[in-house]
Design a protein around this motif. Sequence first.
Motif, PDB file in Angstrom:
ATOM      1  N   HIS A   1       0.988  -1.160  -0.156  1.00 38.15           N
ATOM      2  CA  HIS A   1      -0.117  -0.058  -0.225  1.00 38.15           C
ATOM      3  C   HIS A   1       1.051   1.173   0.104  1.00 38.15           C
ATOM      4  CE1 HIS A   1      -3.535  -2.368   1.712  1.00 38.15           C
ATOM      5  NE2 HIS A   1      -3.201  -3.012   0.969  1.00 38.15           N
TER       6      HIS A   1
ATOM      7  N   LEU B   1      -3.273  10.210  -2.104  1.00 36.07           N
ATOM      8  CA  LEU B   1      -3.550   9.098  -2.694  1.00 36.07           C
ATOM      9  C   LEU B   1      -2.990   7.939  -1.989  1.00 36.07           C
ATOM     10  CD1 LEU B   1      -2.488   9.885  -6.344  1.00 36.07           C
ATOM     11  CD2 LEU B   1      -4.830  10.022  -5.540  1.00 36.07           C
ATOM     12  N   ILE B   2      -3.659   6.773  -2.341  1.00 37.97           N
ATOM     13  CA  ILE B   2      -3.217   5.437  -1.798  1.00 37.97           C
ATOM     14  C   ILE B   2      -3.451   4.391  -2.957  1.00 37.97           C
ATOM     15  CG2 ILE B   2      -3.425   3.533  -0.218  1.00 37.97           C
ATOM     16  CD1 ILE B   2      -4.318   5.374   1.994  1.00 37.97           C
ATOM     17  N   ALA B   3      -2.052   3.931  -3.413  1.00 32.67           N
ATOM     18  CA  ALA B   3      -2.044   3.095  -4.659  1.00 32.67           C
ATOM     19  C   ALA B   3      -2.065   1.746  -4.033  1.00 32.67           C
ATOM     20  CB  ALA B   3      -1.011   3.157  -5.532  1.00 32.67           C
TER      21      ALA B   3
ATOM     22  N   GLU C   1      -2.213   4.953 -13.739  1.00 32.89           N
ATOM     23  CA  GLU C   1      -3.253   4.013 -14.134  1.00 32.89           C
ATOM     24  C   GLU C   1      -2.623   3.387 -15.344  1.00 32.89           C
ATOM     25  OE1 GLU C   1      -7.955   4.113 -16.037  1.00 32.89           O
ATOM     26  OE2 GLU C   1      -6.858   6.142 -15.531  1.00 32.89           O
TER      27      GLU C   1
ATOM     28  N   GLN D   1      -5.311  -0.674  -7.844  1.00 34.41           N
ATOM     29  CA  GLN D   1      -6.223   0.069  -7.254  1.00 34.41           C
ATOM     30  C   GLN D   1      -5.586   1.418  -6.913  1.00 34.41           C
ATOM     31  OE1 GLN D   1      -8.869  -1.844  -4.252  1.00 34.41           O
ATOM     32  NE2 GLN D   1      -7.758  -3.603  -4.964  1.00 34.41           N
ATOM     33  N   LEU D   2      -6.409   2.658  -7.008  1.00 30.83           N
ATOM     34  CA  LEU D   2      -5.854   3.782  -6.617  1.00 30.83           C
ATOM     35  C   LEU D   2      -7.234   4.637  -6.051  1.00 30.83           C
ATOM     36  CD1 LEU D   2      -3.576   6.000  -6.833  1.00 30.83           C
ATOM     37  CD2 LEU D   2      -4.804   6.888  -8.714  1.00 30.83           C
ATOM     38  N   TYR D   3      -6.624   5.210  -4.700  1.00 26.75           N
ATOM     39  CA  TYR D   3      -7.749   5.718  -4.029  1.00 26.75           C
ATOM     40  C   TYR D   3      -7.346   7.173  -3.633  1.00 26.75           C
ATOM     41  CZ  TYR D   3      -9.160   1.159  -2.875  1.00 26.75           C
ATOM     42  OH  TYR D   3      -9.551  -0.507  -2.979  1.00 26.75           O
ATOM     43  N   SER D   4      -8.335   8.076  -3.790  1.00 26.17           N
ATOM     44  CA  SER D   4      -8.217   9.562  -3.298  1.00 26.17           C
ATOM     45  C   SER D   4      -8.540   9.609  -1.832  1.00 26.17           C
ATOM     46  CB  SER D   4      -8.808  10.346  -4.032  1.00 26.17           C
ATOM     47  OG  SER D   4      -8.588  11.841  -3.614  1.00 26.17           O
ATOM     48  N   VAL D   5      -7.506   9.919  -0.770  1.00 24.17           N
ATOM     49  CA  VAL D   5      -7.977  10.094   0.600  1.00 24.17           C
ATOM     50  C   VAL D   5      -7.532  11.511   0.989  1.00 24.17           C
ATOM     51  CG1 VAL D   5      -7.315   7.568   0.511  1.00 24.17           C
ATOM     52  CG2 VAL D   5      -5.559   9.223   0.922  1.00 24.17           C
TER      53      VAL D   5
ATOM     54  N   SER E   1       1.408   5.208  -0.036  1.00 21.10           N
ATOM     55  CA  SER E   1       0.761   6.613   0.219  1.00 21.10           C
ATOM     56  C   SER E   1       1.608   7.433  -0.687  1.00 21.10           C
ATOM     57  CB  SER E   1       0.795   6.918   1.786  1.00 21.10           C
ATOM     58  OG  SER E   1       0.129   5.883   2.251  1.00 21.10           O
TER      59      SER E   1
ATOM     60  N   ASN F   1      -2.349  10.959 -11.886  1.00 26.47           N
ATOM     61  CA  ASN F   1      -3.393   9.717 -11.780  1.00 26.47           C
ATOM     62  C   ASN F   1      -3.411   9.083 -12.918  1.00 26.47           C
ATOM     63  OD1 ASN F   1      -4.384  10.695  -9.414  1.00 26.47           O
ATOM     64  ND2 ASN F   1      -6.222  11.711 -10.001  1.00 26.47           N
TER      65      ASN F   1
END
Length: 142
Positions: free
Chosen positions: A67, A102-104, A85, A92-96, A69, A81
Motif C-alpha cells: 500500500h 492517494l493510496i495505490a 493508471e 487500485q488507486l484511492y483519493s484519501v 501513500s 493519476n
Amino acid sequence: MLSIQDQKLLLHLRQNARISVSDLARQMDLSRSTVQNRLARLEESGVIRGYSVELGTDYAASQVEAHVSIKVFQKLTARTNRALEGISQVSQLYSVSGEYDLIAIVQAQSLEQLSAVLDEIGNLEGVERTNSAVVLETRFRR
C-alpha cells in the motif's frame, strides 16, 4: 433504485461473473430474455461497468503487495493519476484525506519488481513523496 431481482442478479454475478445467461435465468427462475434485458439495462445505466478476473488463491498468495501513500503536487494531480493508471502493477488507486493524497495498491511478482515499481511511482512527475507498507499477510478479504 435497484429492484430485488436486479440485486439478486448482481449477487450471482459477484459470485461468478462468467456464469451464462441461461444459468442465471435458471437460478433466478426467470426467462433468458428477461435476464438479458436486465443485464443490458444495468450495463447501459452504468450499474455494471464491466466484468473482471478474480485471481486464484495460490497465484494471489505468490504476489507481493504494498500500500503506497502518495503526496502529489496539487497542480499535477490529474497527470499523476493518469500516469499511475498506466502502471499495470497498480491494481487500485484511492483519493484519501489526510497527509497523503492517494493510496495505490501495488501488486508485483517479486520484491525486486515491487522495488522497481516503487521507484517508478516515486519518480513520476507530480509526486512529492511516497510512503510504502508491504503487506505481510492477508488476514481476510471480502
